[in-house]
Design a protein around this motif. Structure first.
Motif, PDB file in Angstrom:
ATOM      1  N   ASP A 243       0.824  -1.209   0.000  1.00 27.40           N
ATOM      2  CA  ASP A 243       0.000   0.000   0.000  1.00 27.40           C
ATOM      3  C   ASP A 243       0.859   1.261   0.000  1.00 27.40           C
ATOM      4  O   ASP A 243       0.540   2.245  -0.687  1.00 27.40           O
ATOM      5  N   ALA A 244       1.968   1.234   0.755  1.00 31.16           N
ATOM      6  CA  ALA A 244       2.843   2.401   0.814  1.00 31.16           C
ATOM      7  C   ALA A 244       3.518   2.660  -0.529  1.00 31.16           C
ATOM      8  O   ALA A 244       3.645   3.809  -0.968  1.00 31.16           O
ATOM      9  N   ILE A 245       3.937   1.597  -1.187  1.00 20.67           N
ATOM     10  CA  ILE A 245       4.569   1.743  -2.508  1.00 20.67           C
ATOM     11  C   ILE A 245       3.570   2.291  -3.510  1.00 20.67           C
ATOM     12  O   ILE A 245       3.878   3.200  -4.291  1.00 20.67           O
ATOM     13  N   LYS A 246       2.359   1.740  -3.504  1.00 21.21           N
ATOM     14  CA  LYS A 246       1.342   2.192  -4.441  1.00 21.21           C
ATOM     15  C   LYS A 246       0.941   3.644  -4.182  1.00 21.21           C
ATOM     16  O   LYS A 246       0.623   4.392  -5.118  1.00 21.21           O
ATOM     17  N   ALA A 247       0.967   4.065  -2.909  1.00 26.16           N
ATOM     18  CA  ALA A 247       0.649   5.459  -2.599  1.00 26.16           C
ATOM     19  C   ALA A 247       1.701   6.397  -3.179  1.00 26.16           C
ATOM     20  O   ALA A 247       1.389   7.503  -3.636  1.00 26.16           O
ATOM     21  N   ALA A 248       2.965   5.939  -3.184  1.00 29.29           N
ATOM     22  CA  ALA A 248       4.042   6.768  -3.705  1.00 29.29           C
ATOM     23  C   ALA A 248       4.187   6.670  -5.218  1.00 29.29           C
ATOM     24  O   ALA A 248       4.466   7.667  -5.887  1.00 29.29           O
ATOM     25  N   ARG A 249       3.990   5.464  -5.766  1.00 23.56           N
ATOM     26  CA  ARG A 249       4.168   5.206  -7.207  1.00 23.56           C
ATOM     27  C   ARG A 249       3.067   4.260  -7.680  1.00 23.56           C
ATOM     28  O   ARG A 249       3.267   3.040  -7.791  1.00 23.56           O
ATOM     29  N   PRO A 250       1.891   4.766  -7.989  1.00 24.47           N
ATOM     30  CA  PRO A 250       0.768   3.887  -8.336  1.00 24.47           C
ATOM     31  C   PRO A 250       1.032   2.970  -9.521  1.00 24.47           C
ATOM     32  O   PRO A 250       0.472   1.871  -9.588  1.00 24.47           O
ATOM     33  N   ASP A 251       1.879   3.401 -10.454  1.00 25.24           N
ATOM     34  CA  ASP A 251       2.098   2.612 -11.668  1.00 25.24           C
ATOM     35  C   ASP A 251       3.245   1.613 -11.559  1.00 25.24           C
ATOM     36  O   ASP A 251       3.480   0.849 -12.507  1.00 25.24           O
ATOM     37  N   LEU A 252       3.950   1.605 -10.446  1.00 21.59           N
ATOM     38  CA  LEU A 252       5.090   0.696 -10.304  1.00 21.59           C
ATOM     39  C   LEU A 252       4.592  -0.700  -9.945  1.00 21.59           C
ATOM     40  O   LEU A 252       3.934  -0.887  -8.920  1.00 21.59           O
ATOM     41  N   PRO A 253       4.892  -1.719 -10.755  1.00 22.11           N
ATOM     42  CA  PRO A 253       4.454  -3.083 -10.418  1.00 22.11           C
ATOM     43  C   PRO A 253       5.144  -3.578  -9.145  1.00 22.11           C
ATOM     44  O   PRO A 253       6.367  -3.472  -9.004  1.00 22.11           O
ATOM     45  N   VAL A 254       4.344  -4.116  -8.230  1.00 20.62           N
ATOM     46  CA  VAL A 254       4.847  -4.614  -6.953  1.00 20.62           C
ATOM     47  C   VAL A 254       4.569  -6.107  -6.881  1.00 20.62           C
ATOM     48  O   VAL A 254       3.415  -6.543  -7.024  1.00 20.62           O
ATOM     49  N   GLY A 255       5.605  -6.887  -6.658  1.00 17.19           N
ATOM     50  CA  GLY A 255       5.446  -8.329  -6.621  1.00 17.19           C
ATOM     51  C   GLY A 255       5.824  -8.930  -5.287  1.00 17.19           C
ATOM     52  O   GLY A 255       6.362  -8.262  -4.398  1.00 17.19           O
ATOM     53  N   LEU A 256       5.541 -10.214  -5.175  1.00 14.15           N
ATOM     54  CA  LEU A 256       5.915 -11.010  -4.008  1.00 14.15           C
ATOM     55  C   LEU A 256       6.597 -12.270  -4.517  1.00 14.15           C
ATOM     56  O   LEU A 256       6.097 -12.925  -5.436  1.00 14.15           O
ATOM     57  N   THR A 257       7.749 -12.607  -3.942  1.00 10.02           N
ATOM     58  CA  THR A 257       8.427 -13.842  -4.321  1.00 10.02           C
ATOM     59  C   THR A 257       8.371 -14.833  -3.162  1.00 10.02           C
ATOM     60  O   THR A 257       8.469 -14.458  -1.994  1.00 10.02           O
ATOM     61  N   LEU A 258       8.207 -16.100  -3.500  1.00 10.45           N
ATOM     62  CA  LEU A 258       8.268 -17.183  -2.532  1.00 10.45           C
ATOM     63  C   LEU A 258       9.266 -18.228  -3.003  1.00 10.45           C
ATOM     64  O   LEU A 258       9.561 -18.312  -4.208  1.00 10.45           O
ATOM     65  N   THR A 259       9.793 -18.998  -2.082  1.00  5.34           N
ATOM     66  CA  THR A 259      10.546 -20.178  -2.493  1.00  5.34           C
ATOM     67  C   THR A 259       9.524 -21.217  -2.933  1.00  5.34           C
ATOM     68  O   THR A 259       8.635 -21.600  -2.164  1.00  5.34           O
ATOM     69  N   THR A 260       9.634 -21.658  -4.177  1.00  2.00           N
ATOM     70  CA  THR A 260       8.579 -22.463  -4.814  1.00  2.00           C
ATOM     71  C   THR A 260       9.155 -23.790  -5.305  1.00  2.00           C
ATOM     72  O   THR A 260       9.214 -24.041  -6.499  1.00  2.00           O
ATOM     73  N   GLN A 261       9.605 -24.613  -4.369  1.00  2.00           N
ATOM     74  CA  GLN A 261      10.154 -25.894  -4.790  1.00  2.00           C
ATOM     75  C   GLN A 261       9.014 -26.852  -5.174  1.00  2.00           C
ATOM     76  O   GLN A 261       7.902 -26.756  -4.674  1.00  2.00           O
ATOM     77  N   ASP A 262       9.319 -27.761  -6.080  1.00  2.00           N
ATOM     78  CA  ASP A 262       8.320 -28.654  -6.673  1.00  2.00           C
ATOM     79  C   ASP A 262       7.969 -29.774  -5.700  1.00  2.00           C
ATOM     80  O   ASP A 262       8.781 -30.664  -5.439  1.00  2.00           O
ATOM     81  N   ILE A 263       6.765 -29.724  -5.130  1.00  2.00           N
ATOM     82  CA  ILE A 263       6.311 -30.725  -4.169  1.00  2.00           C
ATOM     83  C   ILE A 263       5.701 -31.894  -4.932  1.00  2.00           C
ATOM     84  O   ILE A 263       4.753 -31.732  -5.696  1.00  2.00           O
ATOM     85  N   GLN A 264       6.242 -33.093  -4.704  1.00  2.00           N
ATOM     86  CA  GLN A 264       5.766 -34.287  -5.394  1.00  2.00           C
ATOM     87  C   GLN A 264       5.477 -35.410  -4.399  1.00  2.00           C
ATOM     88  O   GLN A 264       6.111 -35.501  -3.336  1.00  2.00           O
ATOM     89  N   SER A 265       4.515 -36.259  -4.739  1.00  2.00           N
ATOM     90  CA  SER A 265       4.203 -37.450  -3.962  1.00  2.00           C
ATOM     91  C   SER A 265       3.314 -38.350  -4.798  1.00  2.00           C
ATOM     92  O   SER A 265       2.579 -37.875  -5.672  1.00  2.00           O
ATOM     93  N   ASP A 266       3.351 -39.647  -4.517  1.00  2.00           N
ATOM     94  CA  ASP A 266       2.405 -40.571  -5.136  1.00  2.00           C
ATOM     95  C   ASP A 266       0.999 -40.376  -4.588  1.00  2.00           C
ATOM     96  O   ASP A 266       0.027 -40.823  -5.199  1.00  2.00           O
ATOM     97  N   ASP A 267       0.904 -39.708  -3.446  1.00  2.00           N
ATOM     98  CA  ASP A 267      -0.377 -39.473  -2.783  1.00  2.00           C
ATOM     99  C   ASP A 267      -0.775 -38.004  -2.964  1.00  2.00           C
ATOM    100  O   ASP A 267      -0.133 -37.118  -2.389  1.00  2.00           O
ATOM    101  N   PRO A 268      -1.808 -37.706  -3.741  1.00  2.00           N
ATOM    102  CA  PRO A 268      -2.209 -36.312  -3.954  1.00  2.00           C
ATOM    103  C   PRO A 268      -2.510 -35.568  -2.651  1.00  2.00           C
ATOM    104  O   PRO A 268      -2.283 -34.350  -2.562  1.00  2.00           O
ATOM    105  N   ALA A 269      -3.005 -36.281  -1.651  1.00  2.00           N
ATOM    106  CA  ALA A 269      -3.292 -35.627  -0.368  1.00  2.00           C
ATOM    107  C   ALA A 269      -2.015 -35.118   0.284  1.00  2.00           C
ATOM    108  O   ALA A 269      -2.020 -34.064   0.946  1.00  2.00           O
TER     109      ALA A 269
END
Length: 432
Positions: A243-269
């Motif tokens: 919100d603070a970034i958008k208040a200062a620069r409404p047109d600046l794209p703001v993102g969020l990064t996560l560590t996104t390792q590939d979760i695998q299993s034979d069991d979908p649950a």
């Protein structure tokens, strides 16, 4: 300083045959405006980050760090050389960080000199034709912030948002895009890792040593904070910063990064269970307070009823201890598209190896998967390799080479590897 043309020509010559062969089987053009680049962080590359919590913990005993960051790779002074390397390769994007501990070295005091320094950095980046994507927090915080409880303190969101607004007011006009936290769920990832419980006493001892050294019983570092306390506080910090970034620069794209390792299993649950453990409520935060989502993928994690399984017998392992599995990138892009539904930027993907041919193979396989995601109309806007340089890899020190370029630890000379030229050739023709 410009990258030596001789280094580029040698690398290009070494790659001529494999690159031509690869080009013959890869036809898909990347979208217009696709960002080809590299990623790097402030603390890991700049050096001399003496006002930070990380610097303190690197220099205390007991320490979890194999080495101290020290001068790192001196990118604080050699940033123009780094940009020249990236631009000379044919890249058009550079992800870098600004260091909170430099900009706000004591609570409420903002250094105009450091803000001016980062303005010069971003101007130099743009002058080389590189679009800067800026990270506002990459694991480190000012020492004063850690002493008062870090992201375990209730007022941390207001303090972080204040810092973000100050940076954007001064530097936002020079940025192509900005992200708040790097891998905001890093502490949730740590909890998944086998052996963490055995390492927990050493973690607590290191934090206790930092608390004693600073006479601060509330000392807290982001990577070691109690996730039950810190995660909701960090989520509120991200929302307030957005919100603070958008208040200062409404047109600046703001993102969020996560560590996104590939979760695998034979069991979908189990896939659902462990994705929930890795991402928690961050998926909802990304849906409501992000213009784009940063995928940062290195490997896969496979689970059964007993927990995380070791890599299969005979699997190739990287120097970071991960299974060599570049296919993970496409899988996490697909997960992010289904779960979050925002434009996707690959803000980190890479491999630690001394065999540069394997780095080339990793990049090619990852890009093949990214291209297949584009074929399926998934909006992917970038591929940023981690990292341009071999740099300080936190507790592992300097022995984990992710870089497209090696760095002499004494002279700081950067030497591009063949993989640098290989990625650059793909960027120049803008083909996946």
């Amino acid at each position: 300083m410009d990258i030596a043309r001789r280094d580029l020509l040698i690398g290009a010559a070494a790659l001529a045959l494999p690159s031509t062969a690869h080009a013959a089987r890869v036809r898909r053009p990347a979208p217009k405006g696709f960002l080809w680049g590299v990623a790097i962080s402030a603390h890991q590359s700049e050096g001399g980050n003496t006002n930070s919590d990380a610097w303190l913990m690197e220099n205390l005993k007991p320490s979890m760090f194999k080495e101290r960051s020290g001068d790192a790779v001196d990118s604080y002074h050699r940033y123009a050389e780094d940009f020249a390397i990236a631009a000379g390769l044919g890249l058009n994007c550079y992800r870098l960080g600004v260091e909170w501990a430099r900009i706000e070295p004591s609570e409420g005091f903002f250094s105009n000199a450091e803000l001016d320094h980062y303005a010069r950095v971003l101007e130099a980046c743009r002058a080389r034709g590189l679009k800067p994507i800026v990270t506002l927090n990459h694991f480190t915080t000012p020492l004063w912030f850690a002493q008062r409880g870090g992201f375990e303190a209730a007022d941390a969101p207001a303090l972080f948002a204040r810092f973000c607004r100050k940076v954007i007011e001064r530097l936002g006009g020079l940025m192509h895009a900005v992200t708040t936290f790097n891998e905001a769920n890093i502490r949730l990832l740590v909890d998944l890792m086998p052996g963490f419980q055995a390492a927990l006493p050493a973690v607590k001892a290191a934090v206790a040593a930092a608390a004693k050294a600073t006479a601060s019983p509330r000392f807290s570092r982001l990577a070691y904070a109690d996730p039950a306390i810190a995660t909701p506080i960090m989520q509120e910090a991200h929302r307030r910063a957005y919100d603070a970034i958008k208040a200062a620069r409404p047109d600046l794209p703001v993102g969020l990064t996560l560590t996104t390792q590939d979760i695998q299993s034979d069991d979908p649950a189990l896939v659902t269970l462990y994705q929930r453990k890795l991402y928690g409520d961050w998926v909802e935060v990304a849906r409501s307070h992000a213009d784009f989502f940063g995928v940062q993928t290195y490997t896969r994690f496979v689970f059964d009823a007993h927990g995380m399984k070791p890599p299969p017998p005979g699997a190739e392992l990287t120097l970071s201890g991960y299974e060599f599995y570049p296919q993970a990138l496409a899988n996490t892009i697909r997960w992010a598209h289904a779960a979050i539904g925002k434009p996707i930027y690959v803000t980190e993907n890479g491999v630690a190896t001394n065999d540069d041919a394997r780095r080339i193979a990793f990049i090619d396989a990852a890009l093949d998967g990214l291209g297949q995601c584009l074929d399926d109309a998934i909006p992917v806007h970038s591929y940023l390799y981690w990292s341009l340089l071999d740099n300080f890899e936190w507790t592992a020190g300097y022995g984990v080479p992710f870089g497209l370029a090696s760095v002499d630890r004494q002279t700081f000379k950067r030497t591009p590897r063949p993989s640098a030229c290989h990625l650059g050739q793909r960027a120049r023709v803008n083909r996946l």
